[in-house]
Design an enzyme around this catalytic site. Structure first.
Site, PDB file in Angstrom:
ATOM      1  N   HIS A  34      38.584   5.888  -6.103  1.00 43.90           N
ATOM      2  CA  HIS A  34      38.861   4.756  -5.213  1.00 43.90           C
ATOM      3  C   HIS A  34      38.317   3.508  -5.872  1.00 43.90           C
ATOM      4  O   HIS A  34      37.127   3.408  -6.151  1.00 43.90           O
ATOM      5  CB  HIS A  34      38.208   4.961  -3.849  1.00 43.90           C
ATOM      6  CG  HIS A  34      38.525   3.859  -2.879  1.00 43.90           C
ATOM      7  ND1 HIS A  34      39.609   3.903  -2.027  1.00 43.90           N
ATOM      8  CD2 HIS A  34      37.911   2.665  -2.642  1.00 43.90           C
ATOM      9  CE1 HIS A  34      39.645   2.801  -1.302  1.00 43.90           C
ATOM     10  NE2 HIS A  34      38.634   2.030  -1.653  1.00 43.90           N
ATOM     11  N   CYS A  35      39.203   2.549  -6.135  1.00 43.21           N
ATOM     12  CA  CYS A  35      38.814   1.335  -6.848  1.00 43.21           C
ATOM     13  C   CYS A  35      38.617   0.197  -5.849  1.00 43.21           C
ATOM     14  O   CYS A  35      39.586  -0.236  -5.205  1.00 43.21           O
ATOM     15  CB  CYS A  35      39.894   0.952  -7.873  1.00 43.21           C
ATOM     16  SG  CYS A  35      39.501  -0.558  -8.787  1.00 43.21           S
ATOM     17  N   PRO A  36      37.400  -0.309  -5.692  1.00 39.26           N
ATOM     18  CA  PRO A  36      37.192  -1.419  -4.739  1.00 39.26           C
ATOM     19  C   PRO A  36      37.852  -2.711  -5.193  1.00 39.26           C
ATOM     20  O   PRO A  36      38.124  -3.589  -4.368  1.00 39.26           O
ATOM     21  CB  PRO A  36      35.666  -1.553  -4.691  1.00 39.26           C
ATOM     22  CG  PRO A  36      35.191  -1.005  -5.992  1.00 39.26           C
ATOM     23  CD  PRO A  36      36.145   0.098  -6.348  1.00 39.26           C
TER      24      PRO A  36
END
Length: 401
Positions: free
Chosen positions: A121-123
């Site tokens: 999950h890439c912020p």
């Protein structure tokens, strides 16, 4: 399924705000100062080509960024299950999505869904990187360092001309500060994103993801009857790259042309393996993890945030900001699965779905006791859908009594 335009709402998050601010700052300063005052396209063919390259990088960065954000990683449908009922025992069950996890899929605690071929999950794009948007994310990481280095070169050239070739005028002092800021930001972003791009390319070349790398490491380190064979590593690196970037090599540098033959639920495997080879390994690792859990009684409350009262060492070694925190109260019982010098990762004894990090100072390690399996606790092999729902209803009826 929500309409595609709903993906634009993901912009309203601190990650996209910072990313778009950096992109806009570097591109705006470079366009209005060096390109208009020092490298204007009207000066000749070289300046025109330079301007075209600048626009190409900007368009590629912006288009790939928003495509990665709005297309999304691809989500496993709710209540999904394999066509063959006999294969249900070889898959993991997700209570949140009320279905089985497809091969290579993992549940994301931020998206609250099972993600197809989840990498992480890439912020910075406020979504997961998975089967559908992996190519756009990789191209974004590829063009950002190139575009930043190109912008930094133009800013540095104009700074050199202003300071050492007699082009400086007193009213140009604000321009020098802007050029310095843009140059520093461009170099820092190029350096940081280059490392991320290198990690992504090395994983794609062997057809793994960030999560699967960790699974493979544990598979090789644990005791087993024979060697572990990773099922998705295709014969050549080009085949592995095509699975993400698409069949046509000429379209690899462009945002379109991903491999549409894959549905995100079924994947090519090497000889001697099947679709569930990796999921069976995950189930075995989860069984081993449960055997190694340690039951701990909490002696000090933790409200979910770490301040100076916990000590400078605990604050300095605080886990990543996106990692979950587990709020605990005195006399709570938790099952610890990971230990660090100042932090513990655990799940509640009465609710294993509630899990996260909390300071190690919350427990007295002398109170640790071996964890014992409860009769109503899952053994690690995924139950079928009917038994899982039936067990859940039985627990609810027991509580109501």
């Amino acid at each position: 399924m929500p309409p595609p335009w709903r993906g634009i709402l993901k912009v309203f998050h601190w990650g996209p705000f910072i990313s778009l601010f950096l992109i806009t700052t570097i591109a705006t300063v470079t366009f209005f100062i060096p390109l208009r005052l020092f490298f204007h396209p009207s000066q000749g063919l070289g300046s025109l080509i330079n301007f075209a390259v600048f626009l190409f990088f900007v368009v590629q960065i912006v288009v790939n960024y928003f495509m990665a954000m709005m297309i999304g990683p691809g989500l496993v449908p709710h209540h999904w299950g394999p066509e063959n009922k006999a294969d249900q025992s070889r898959l993991q069950w997700c209570e949140t999505c009320d279905g089985f996890k497809a091969p290579r899929a993992h549940h994301c605690k931020h998206c609250q869904r099972c993600v197809m071929k989840m990498d992480h999950h890439c912020p910075w794009v406020n979504t997961c990187v998975g089967a559908l948007n992996h190519k756009n994310f990789v191209l974004f990481l590829f063009y950002v360092p190139l575009g930043c280095l190109h912008a930094a070169t133009m800013n540095a050239s104009m700074l050199y001309g202003l300071l050492f070739h007699g082009l400086y005028r007193r009213h140009m002092e604000p321009l020098i500060y802007l050029l310095l800021i843009a140059f520093a930001l461009a170099c820092a972003v190029a350096l940081a994103v280059s490392f991320l791009f290198y990690e992504q390319v090395t994983s794609i070349a062997v057809n793994t993801t960030g999560i699967e790398d960790w699974i493979i490491t544990k598979a090789h380190s644990r005791e087993r009857d024979g060697p572990f064979v990773y099922p998705y590593r295709l014969p050549t690196r080009v085949d592995n790259l095509r699975e993400v970037l698409g069949d046509h090599v000429a379209l690899w540098p462009l945002p379109w042309g991903r491999n549409r033959r894959l549905d995100g639920l079924h994947w090519p495997v090497v000889a001697g393996c099947d679709q569930y080879t990796l999921t069976e390994e995950q189930l075995a690792q989860k069984r081993l993890k449960r055997q190694r859990l340690v039951r701990v009684r909490v002696s000090r409350a933790f409200r979910g945030y770490c301040g100076l009262l916990w000590g400078p060492c605990t604050l300095w070694h605080c886990p990543f900001i996106d990692d979950p925190r587990l709020r605990v109260r005195p006399d709570d019982e938790v099952d610890v699965s990971r230990k660090r010098k100042y932090w513990l990762y655990a799940q509640r004894a009465e609710d294993p779905r509630a899990r996260g990090w909390f300071p190690r100072a919350c427990v007295n390690e002398d109170d640790c006791e071996p964890r014992t399996e409860r009769p109503d606790e899952p053994t690690g092999a995924s139950p079928n859908a009917a038994s899982a729902r039936g067990g859940k209803k039985a627990r609810e009826s027991k509580k109501s009594r």
